[in-house]
Write a protein that holds these residues in place. Structure first.
Motif, PDB file in Angstrom:
ATOM      1  N   ASP A   1       0.838  -1.209   0.000  1.00  0.00           N
ATOM      2  CA  ASP A   1       0.000   0.000   0.000  1.00  0.00           C
ATOM      3  C   ASP A   1       0.871   1.257   0.000  1.00  0.00           C
ATOM      4  O   ASP A   1       0.532   2.261  -0.630  1.00  0.00           O
ATOM      5  N   VAL A   2       1.988   1.189   0.739  1.00  0.00           N
ATOM      6  CA  VAL A   2       2.918   2.329   0.781  1.00  0.00           C
ATOM      7  C   VAL A   2       3.630   2.486  -0.562  1.00  0.00           C
ATOM      8  O   VAL A   2       3.773   3.595  -1.086  1.00  0.00           O
ATOM      9  N   TRP A   3       4.060   1.351  -1.156  1.00  0.00           N
ATOM     10  CA  TRP A   3       4.746   1.437  -2.470  1.00  0.00           C
ATOM     11  C   TRP A   3       3.819   2.065  -3.510  1.00  0.00           C
ATOM     12  O   TRP A   3       4.251   2.879  -4.335  1.00  0.00           O
ATOM     13  N   ILE A   4       2.531   1.693  -3.491  1.00  0.00           N
ATOM     14  CA  ILE A   4       1.575   2.271  -4.458  1.00  0.00           C
ATOM     15  C   ILE A   4       1.480   3.777  -4.241  1.00  0.00           C
ATOM     16  O   ILE A   4       1.540   4.574  -5.176  1.00  0.00           O
ATOM     17  N   GLN A   5       1.343   4.168  -2.977  1.00  0.00           N
ATOM     18  CA  GLN A   5       1.197   5.595  -2.677  1.00  0.00           C
ATOM     19  C   GLN A   5       2.443   6.385  -3.084  1.00  0.00           C
ATOM     20  O   GLN A   5       2.344   7.542  -3.489  1.00  0.00           O
ATOM     21  N   LYS A   6       3.602   5.725  -3.004  1.00  0.00           N
ATOM     22  CA  LYS A   6       4.852   6.410  -3.372  1.00  0.00           C
ATOM     23  C   LYS A   6       5.143   6.304  -4.875  1.00  0.00           C
ATOM     24  O   LYS A   6       6.194   6.741  -5.341  1.00  0.00           O
ATOM     25  N   GLY A   7       4.215   5.699  -5.622  1.00  0.00           N
ATOM     26  CA  GLY A   7       4.412   5.554  -7.062  1.00  0.00           C
ATOM     27  C   GLY A   7       5.477   4.530  -7.410  1.00  0.00           C
ATOM     28  O   GLY A   7       6.007   4.539  -8.519  1.00  0.00           O
ATOM     29  N   GLN A   8       5.786   3.624  -6.483  1.00  0.00           N
ATOM     30  CA  GLN A   8       6.867   2.661  -6.701  1.00  0.00           C
ATOM     31  C   GLN A   8       6.319   1.240  -6.834  1.00  0.00           C
ATOM     32  O   GLN A   8       6.800   0.306  -6.197  1.00  0.00           O
ATOM     33  N   TYR A   9       5.268   1.100  -7.636  1.00  0.00           N
ATOM     34  CA  TYR A   9       4.650  -0.214  -7.820  1.00  0.00           C
ATOM     35  C   TYR A   9       4.286  -0.341  -9.290  1.00  0.00           C
ATOM     36  O   TYR A   9       3.911   0.660  -9.930  1.00  0.00           O
ATOM     37  N   ALA A  10       4.384  -1.549  -9.819  1.00  0.00           N
ATOM     38  CA  ALA A  10       4.126  -1.733 -11.252  1.00  0.00           C
ATOM     39  C   ALA A  10       2.637  -1.557 -11.571  1.00  0.00           C
ATOM     40  O   ALA A  10       1.776  -1.973 -10.792  1.00  0.00           O
ATOM     41  N   GLY A  11       2.337  -0.932 -12.714  1.00  0.00           N
ATOM     42  CA  GLY A  11       0.974  -0.880 -13.239  1.00  0.00           C
ATOM     43  C   GLY A  11      -0.009  -0.098 -12.387  1.00  0.00           C
ATOM     44  O   GLY A  11      -1.163  -0.520 -12.224  1.00  0.00           O
ATOM     45  N   ILE A  12       0.405   1.051 -11.851  1.00  0.00           N
ATOM     46  CA  ILE A  12      -0.487   1.810 -10.966  1.00  0.00           C
ATOM     47  C   ILE A  12      -1.655   2.407 -11.757  1.00  0.00           C
ATOM     48  O   ILE A  12      -1.449   3.073 -12.781  1.00  0.00           O
ATOM     49  N   LYS A  13      -2.880   2.122 -11.290  1.00  0.00           N
ATOM     50  CA  LYS A  13      -4.091   2.698 -11.893  1.00  0.00           C
ATOM     51  C   LYS A  13      -4.930   3.280 -10.762  1.00  0.00           C
ATOM     52  O   LYS A  13      -5.416   2.532  -9.907  1.00  0.00           O
ATOM     53  N   LEU A  14      -5.075   4.592 -10.760  1.00  0.00           N
ATOM     54  CA  LEU A  14      -5.800   5.286  -9.685  1.00  0.00           C
ATOM     55  C   LEU A  14      -6.873   6.173 -10.304  1.00  0.00           C
ATOM     56  O   LEU A  14      -6.778   6.511 -11.490  1.00  0.00           O
ATOM     57  N   PRO A  15      -7.897   6.579  -9.558  1.00  0.00           N
ATOM     58  CA  PRO A  15      -8.124   6.351  -8.125  1.00  0.00           C
ATOM     59  C   PRO A  15      -8.556   4.914  -7.837  1.00  0.00           C
ATOM     60  O   PRO A  15      -9.081   4.232  -8.701  1.00  0.00           O
ATOM     61  N   CYS A  16      -8.331   4.516  -6.572  1.00  0.00           N
ATOM     62  CA  CYS A  16      -8.689   3.161  -6.168  1.00  0.00           C
ATOM     63  C   CYS A  16      -8.823   3.097  -4.645  1.00  0.00           C
ATOM     64  O   CYS A  16      -8.160   3.847  -3.924  1.00  0.00           O
ATOM     65  N   THR A  17      -9.711   2.211  -4.187  1.00  0.00           N
ATOM     66  CA  THR A  17      -9.762   1.872  -2.765  1.00  0.00           C
ATOM     67  C   THR A  17      -8.631   0.903  -2.491  1.00  0.00           C
ATOM     68  O   THR A  17      -8.534  -0.139  -3.138  1.00  0.00           O
ATOM     69  N   LEU A  18      -7.739   1.244  -1.557  1.00  0.00           N
ATOM     70  CA  LEU A  18      -6.576   0.407  -1.255  1.00  0.00           C
ATOM     71  C   LEU A  18      -6.972  -0.790  -0.391  1.00  0.00           C
ATOM     72  O   LEU A  18      -8.094  -0.866   0.113  1.00  0.00           O
TER      73      LEU A  18
ATOM     74  N   MET B   1      -6.016  -2.294  -5.907  1.00  0.00           N
ATOM     75  CA  MET B   1      -5.343  -1.638  -7.034  1.00  0.00           C
ATOM     76  C   MET B   1      -4.798  -2.697  -7.990  1.00  0.00           C
ATOM     77  O   MET B   1      -3.867  -3.389  -7.616  1.00  0.00           O
ATOM     78  N   PRO B   2      -5.415  -2.805  -9.204  1.00  0.00           N
ATOM     79  CA  PRO B   2      -6.476  -1.932  -9.695  1.00  0.00           C
ATOM     80  C   PRO B   2      -7.876  -2.307  -9.193  1.00  0.00           C
ATOM     81  O   PRO B   2      -8.766  -1.480  -9.270  1.00  0.00           O
ATOM     82  N   ASP B   3      -8.068  -3.549  -8.701  1.00  0.00           N
ATOM     83  CA  ASP B   3      -9.407  -3.932  -8.212  1.00  0.00           C
ATOM     84  C   ASP B   3      -9.679  -3.215  -6.885  1.00  0.00           C
ATOM     85  O   ASP B   3      -8.747  -2.981  -6.101  1.00  0.00           O
ATOM     86  N   PRO B   4     -10.943  -2.909  -6.595  1.00  0.00           N
ATOM     87  CA  PRO B   4     -11.260  -2.252  -5.316  1.00  0.00           C
ATOM     88  C   PRO B   4     -10.787  -3.094  -4.143  1.00  0.00           C
ATOM     89  O   PRO B   4     -10.928  -4.322  -4.145  1.00  0.00           O
ATOM     90  N   GLY B   5     -10.205  -2.443  -3.137  1.00  0.00           N
ATOM     91  CA  GLY B   5      -9.607  -3.159  -2.023  1.00  0.00           C
ATOM     92  C   GLY B   5     -10.479  -3.221  -0.787  1.00  0.00           C
ATOM     93  O   GLY B   5     -11.678  -2.917  -0.814  1.00  0.00           O
ATOM     94  N   THR B   6      -9.839  -3.570   0.308  1.00  0.00           N
ATOM     95  CA  THR B   6     -10.549  -3.904   1.547  1.00  0.00           C
ATOM     96  C   THR B   6     -10.598  -2.752   2.556  1.00  0.00           C
ATOM     97  O   THR B   6     -11.139  -2.938   3.644  1.00  0.00           O
ATOM     98  N   PHE B   7     -10.009  -1.597   2.224  1.00  0.00           N
ATOM     99  CA  PHE B   7     -10.085  -0.467   3.157  1.00  0.00           C
ATOM    100  C   PHE B   7     -11.426   0.234   2.938  1.00  0.00           C
ATOM    101  O   PHE B   7     -11.510   1.400   2.521  1.00  0.00           O
ATOM    102  N   ALA B   8     -12.486  -0.494   3.232  1.00  0.00           N
ATOM    103  CA  ALA B   8     -13.851  -0.018   2.999  1.00  0.00           C
ATOM    104  C   ALA B   8     -14.790  -0.805   3.900  1.00  0.00           C
ATOM    105  O   ALA B   8     -14.461  -1.920   4.325  1.00  0.00           O
ATOM    106  N   GLU B   9     -15.936  -0.221   4.160  1.00  0.00           N
ATOM    107  CA  GLU B   9     -16.866  -0.903   5.066  1.00  0.00           C
ATOM    108  C   GLU B   9     -17.498  -2.141   4.423  1.00  0.00           C
ATOM    109  O   GLU B   9     -17.906  -3.071   5.122  1.00  0.00           O
ATOM    110  N   TYR B  10     -17.579  -2.143   3.095  1.00  0.00           N
ATOM    111  CA  TYR B  10     -18.109  -3.310   2.379  1.00  0.00           C
ATOM    112  C   TYR B  10     -17.239  -3.580   1.158  1.00  0.00           C
ATOM    113  O   TYR B  10     -16.676  -2.660   0.563  1.00  0.00           O
ATOM    114  N   THR B  11     -17.186  -4.862   0.759  1.00  0.00           N
ATOM    115  CA  THR B  11     -16.578  -5.203  -0.522  1.00  0.00           C
ATOM    116  C   THR B  11     -17.319  -6.410  -1.088  1.00  0.00           C
ATOM    117  O   THR B  11     -18.022  -7.116  -0.350  1.00  0.00           O
ATOM    118  N   THR B  12     -17.171  -6.619  -2.374  1.00  0.00           N
ATOM    119  CA  THR B  12     -17.713  -7.834  -2.972  1.00  0.00           C
ATOM    120  C   THR B  12     -16.563  -8.707  -3.438  1.00  0.00           C
ATOM    121  O   THR B  12     -15.502  -8.199  -3.831  1.00  0.00           O
TER     122      THR B  12
END
Ligand SMILES: NC(=O)c1ccc[n+]([C@@H]2O[C@H](COP(=O)([O-])OP(=O)(O)OC[C@H]3O[C@@H](n4cnc5c(N)ncnc54)[C@H](OP(=O)(O)O)[C@@H]3O)[C@@H](O)[C@H]2O)c1
Length: 334
Positions: free
Chosen positions: A41-58, A106-117
């Motif tokens: 999650d930190v690497w994505i935020q720092k732009g140091q992850y392959a294939g970053i597609k934002l915005p996204c729920t981490l 990222m890129p799929d919606p993540g788990t830092f949310a009250e609900y996920t599918t």
């Protein structure tokens, strides 16, 4: 529902209201109670992850309860406590993931949310001995640790194992898993206080040393009387060459990360003359996930949760993880 989203690299993650998802056919709606952070999650935020597609729920790790069933989903009850496989589409080959494999958050919606599918095939019963916060600490880190130790390095009872950087979420679990499997486990850390705390926990560790100390490999291996059969590392970089000296002849070195970057100099003669195997590993398949959960249930293992933050304070949790003060997992509870 509240979700922690990242809009662009180098920006703070923002907690905001977004629409609650509906489960499609074959999917389960999960009301999340806890989600763990990973260094990813930190690497994505720092732009140091392959294939970053934002915005996204981490967020890759989640534990909660079933809140709804999509058409055609059978065998689950609303309210059942569950844990999620942290990836999608591993593929058919147990030896490596296919091209479509993705980590949740990222890129799929993540788990830092009250609900996920999630597709029903990625949902598992939560280990009954774990709270939601403890269970949320398991998926990505536990899967990575389990595959590294048992599928790749094939750790055996009685073998001597060294796990580097025990403060890390994966490293803590790798050390705990190997000890539970009957291996003799030593750890390193860059922080004396973390070492003291790790050795005081009921993880079954034999000992540890600070990797910032001069000649730590010689001190450790001379104290033990020989090198390590297995070394599990995520730092790589210029520290990796040192680990070749810590390995016993015929040893296996497995690494799942490169926190310190690429390995600049690998003394080839040490690798071939000592008959070493260098193994790479990354997360794991659904079968690995099932084996990890079975192992955790069998040994009644409890992951170490360092600190818990409310979902709305997710940005502070990311900064805490980046600062590297943790021993074990950093968890969002909601
Ligand atoms: N390939 C995969 O599937 C996969 C899965 C999970 C993680 N990873 C990668 O593995 C790394 C760790 O991830 P994580 O989520 O466990 O991170 P984390 O919880 O943030 O822990 C990072 C840990 O790295 C350790 N470290 C830092 N410098 C080190 C060094 N010179 N030698 C040994 N250890 C050192 C530190 O341990 P001490 O504080 O004890 O010194 C620190 O706690 C990251 O690079 C991450 O991206 C890869």
């Amino acid at each position: 529902m509240l979700a922690l989203q990242l809009d662009a690299p180098h920006q703070p993650a923002v907690a905001r209201d977004i629409p609650t998802p509906e489960p499609a056919a074959g999917e389960i709606l999960v009301k999340l109670h806890a989600a763990a952070l990973n260094h990813r999650d930190v690497w994505i935020q720092k732009g140091q992850y392959a294939g970053i597609k934002l915005p996204c729920t981490l967020g890759a790790d989640g534990a909660g309860e079933i809140a709804g069933l999509g058409a055609g989903v059978e065998g689950w009850q609303v309210g059942a406590p569950v844990i999620l496989y942290p990836g999608v589409e591993w593929g058919d080959a147990p030896q490596a993931q296919g091209r479509n494999f993705r980590v949740l958050g990222m890129p799929d919606p993540g788990t830092f949310a009250e609900y996920t599918t999630a597709a029903a095939r990625y949902v598992r019963p939560r280990p009954a001995h774990l709270s939601a916060e403890q269970a949320a600490a398991l998926p990505l880190a536990g899967l990575t640790a389990y595959r590294a130790a048992f599928e790749r390095a094939r750790v055996q009872p009685g073998e001597r194992v060294l796990v580097t950087g025990v403060g890390g979420g994966v490293a803590q679990l790798a050390a705990q898993f190997c000890a539970a499997a009957g291996a003799e486990v030593w750890v390193t850390s860059g922080d004396d206080d973390k070492l003291t705390r790790a050795l005081a926990l009921p993880l079954g560790l034999r000992g540890g040393i600070n990797y910032r100390q001069d000649h730590w490999v010689r001190t450790l291996t001379q104290g033990i009387g020989r090198g390590f059969d297995v070394i599990i590392d995520s730092a790589a970089g210029d520290a990796f060459g040192t680990l070749l000296d810590a390995a016993a002849p015929g040893g296996r070195l497995v690494f799942y990360g490169a926190t310190l970057g690429n390995i600049p100099n690998l003394p080839a003669a040490k690798v071939f003359w000592k008959q070493l195997s260098i193994l790479g590993t990354s997360m794991g398949s659904e079968q690995d996930f099932d084996a990890m959960l079975a192992f955790v249930n069998e040994h009644q293992l409890v992951p170490v949760v360092d600190k818990t933050f409310p979902l709305a304070e997710g940005e502070a949790a990311l900064r805490y993880l980046e600062a590297g003060q943790q021993l074990g997992k950093v968890v969002l509870a909601f």
